[in-house]
Design a protein around this motif. Structure first.
Motif, short mmCIF file in Angstrom:
data_model
loop_
_atom_site.label_atom_id
_atom_site.label_comp_id
_atom_site.label_asym_id
_atom_site.label_seq_id
_atom_site.Cartn_x
_atom_site.Cartn_y
_atom_site.Cartn_z
N GLY A 71 53.78 69.27 37.60
CA GLY A 71 54.85 68.33 37.89
C GLY A 71 54.65 67.04 37.11
N ALA A 72 55.75 66.36 36.81
CA ALA A 72 55.68 65.07 36.13
C ALA A 72 55.49 63.96 37.15
N LYS A 73 54.77 62.92 36.75
CA LYS A 73 54.52 61.79 37.64
C LYS A 73 55.59 60.72 37.41
N SER A 82 49.06 69.31 41.08
CA SER A 82 48.09 69.68 40.05
C SER A 82 46.95 70.45 40.69
N ASN A 96 55.37 63.25 42.34
CA ASN A 96 55.38 64.25 41.27
C ASN A 96 56.55 65.18 41.51
N ASN A 129 48.52 70.05 35.49
CA ASN A 129 49.67 69.58 36.27
C ASN A 129 50.84 70.55 36.20
N THR A 155 58.97 70.11 36.49
CA THR A 155 59.88 69.99 35.35
C THR A 155 60.29 71.37 34.85
N GLY A 186 47.05 66.00 31.63
CA GLY A 186 47.59 66.94 32.60
C GLY A 186 48.18 68.20 32.03
N GLN A 199 53.20 63.60 46.76
CA GLN A 199 53.05 62.15 46.84
C GLN A 199 51.58 61.75 46.72
N GLU A 200 51.31 60.82 45.81
CA GLU A 200 49.96 60.30 45.62
C GLU A 200 49.83 58.97 46.36
N PRO A 243 48.92 65.07 44.38
CA PRO A 243 49.64 65.42 43.15
C PRO A 243 49.93 66.90 43.04
#
Length: 446
Positions: free
Chosen positions: A358-360, A277, A374, A356, A377, A352, A308-309, A275
């Protein structure tokens, strides 16, 4: 709870009685409860809780791909005094679409992969003396702090990137992309007096605590020392460093192009394994990173990045909702959905918000490529609680590039991450045994 085996291996452990199972399975209450248990297939709430929408189709393919991945291996001696050493490796890979197009996505030639990685990969390695392994004249506490500092300053990447991660750390921490960068670091806990007064003036890597005059490093801002004692450090310290090194690795080419030739960034995609984060005290970098993406966007440079998760709660949730989703679609969950449907929390907290950058979102390219990614934004550098496609920086071009970097070797796989993993991987076997022998050879009588 049975008695455990003694550390000297003189007596065996107590074995749990198998006869104890009989009373459980013969219980009328247990039998009644088990008969009432059902295992229905997952069905989303009426009206469809997840809102899938079509992926954009008017993006331009990004030609230059950077990817990063990291790996960690903890070598622990099972006998007293239970020595522990952590080995960490992170890798940065640069490939272009032409090189990727020559790789067979179904059965890639191992020699072609070797040549590609040899020409395009950089890696960084370090080791931490976690427990009962020490550096002469230093406590583990001080030794690990110095190892953290020297690791970020690693000159082993290659001649053209000497000290690159340190320069990137300062670039982010001091927000050096601004016309007027920060004059000092955000205050953090001093590793000596423990007061939240430690800072460093602009561009400095180390200095003195204004309260106790103890030496502080820029890497102390991560607060990893807060979980250590003089002779003990948890495994999480090494895991957290791996997260830091992956982040600094992927931002190093961003910094380089921003300073030297930022137009190139318009044609790049940066792909991070995991992620976007940074957990706990590492999150001090998350807010500056968010501000950078927004600042770059305001200057007409939409920096394209994805994380990428491949495991975790979001990945598991995708397995529940992905099959029914239409091909060529995405779903961007808002905070309410994340808390209720994925995290299963009854809270008003913003998931987050501090960690975080980035948005998921869930993406379904086809029936074999569903993924959790992710994307940063852009909203004045602030965390977005209800993101839409319009918030996702360079999303159209990212979507146009994804089909070109898919791998058919694993479901939902991206070839740049797959290749970076091959470079960074410290698999359980044989790497663990090799590292164990190496550690035994070099630790002497300490």
């Amino acid at each position: 709870m049975p008695y455990q085996q003694g550390k000297g291996n003189r007596l065996p452990p107590e074995r749990a009685s198998k006869l104890g199972h009989l009373e459980v399975i013969q219980s009328e209450l247990v039998q009644k409860l088990c008969k009432s248990f059902n295992d229905p297939e997952f069905v989303e709430h009426a009206g469809s809780v997840s809102k899938w929408e079509a992926l954009p189709k008017d993006g331009a393919e990004l030609k230059i791909i950077f990817s990063t991945d990291g790996s960690i291996q903890i070598i622990e001696n099972p006998n007293p005094p239970f020595k522990a050493i952590a080995f960490v490796k992170s890798a940065l890979l640069r490939v272009d679409q032409y090189a990727i197009s020559k790789i067979d996505k179904d059965t890639p030639n191992p020699f072609a992969l070797r040549d590609l990685m040899k020409e395009s990969a950089l890696y960084h390695s370090t080791a931490f003396p976690l427990r009962n392994v020490y550096i002469e004249g230093k406590t583990n506490y001080d030794a690990i702090r110095e190892v953290l500092f020297e690791s970020v300053k690693d000159k082993g990447l290659n001649d053209s990137l000497e000290g690159a991660m340190m320069e990137t750390l300062k670039w982010i921490a001091y927000e050096k992309w601004l016309d007027v960068p920060k004059t000092e670091l955000e205050k953090f806990g001093c590793p000596h007096c423990e007061k939240n007064v430690a800072t460093l003036p602009f561009n400095e890597e180390k200095g003195k605590c204004p309260e106790c005059n103890g030496e502080i490093f820029i890497t102390d801002m991560f607060g990893l020392h807060q979980s250590m004692t003089d002779d003990y450090a948890p495994n999480q310290v090494a895991s957290d460093y791996m997260g830091v090194s992956e982040t600094l690795m992927i931002f190093t080419p961003i910094r380089f192009y921003w300073e030297k030739k930022r137009e190139v960034l318009r044609n790049c995609l940066f792909v991070k394994d995991g992620p976007l984060s940074l957990r706990a005290t590492l999150a001090k970098l998350s807010a500056p990173i968010r501000r950078f993406f927004e600042f770059a966007k305001s200057k007409g440079i939409d920096v394209a990045m994805i994380g990428q998760e491949k495991t975790g709660q979001f990945f598991d949730h995708l397995q529940l909702i992905g099959n029914a989703a239409p091909v060529g679609s995405c779903f961007i969950p808002d905070n309410k959905y994340i808390q209720e449907q994925i995290k299963h929390n009854n809270t008003t907290a913003i998931y987050g918000a501090d960690t975080n950058y980035g948005a998921k979102l869930f993406v379904k390219m086809n029936d074999y490529h569903k993924m959790v990614i992710n994307v940063p934004t852009g909203q004045r550098g602030e965390f977005v609680t209800s993101p839409s496609q319009e918030h996702l920086i360079n999303f159209k071009n990212i979507v146009a590039t994804l089909p070109k970097i898919l791998s058919n070797k694993f479901e939902g796989a991206l070839l740049p991450i797959e290749l970076a993993n091959k470079i960074a991987s410290l698999s359980t076997y044989p790497s663990a045994k090799t590292l164990e022998l190496f550690a035994d050879k070099h630790k002497g009588n300490h």
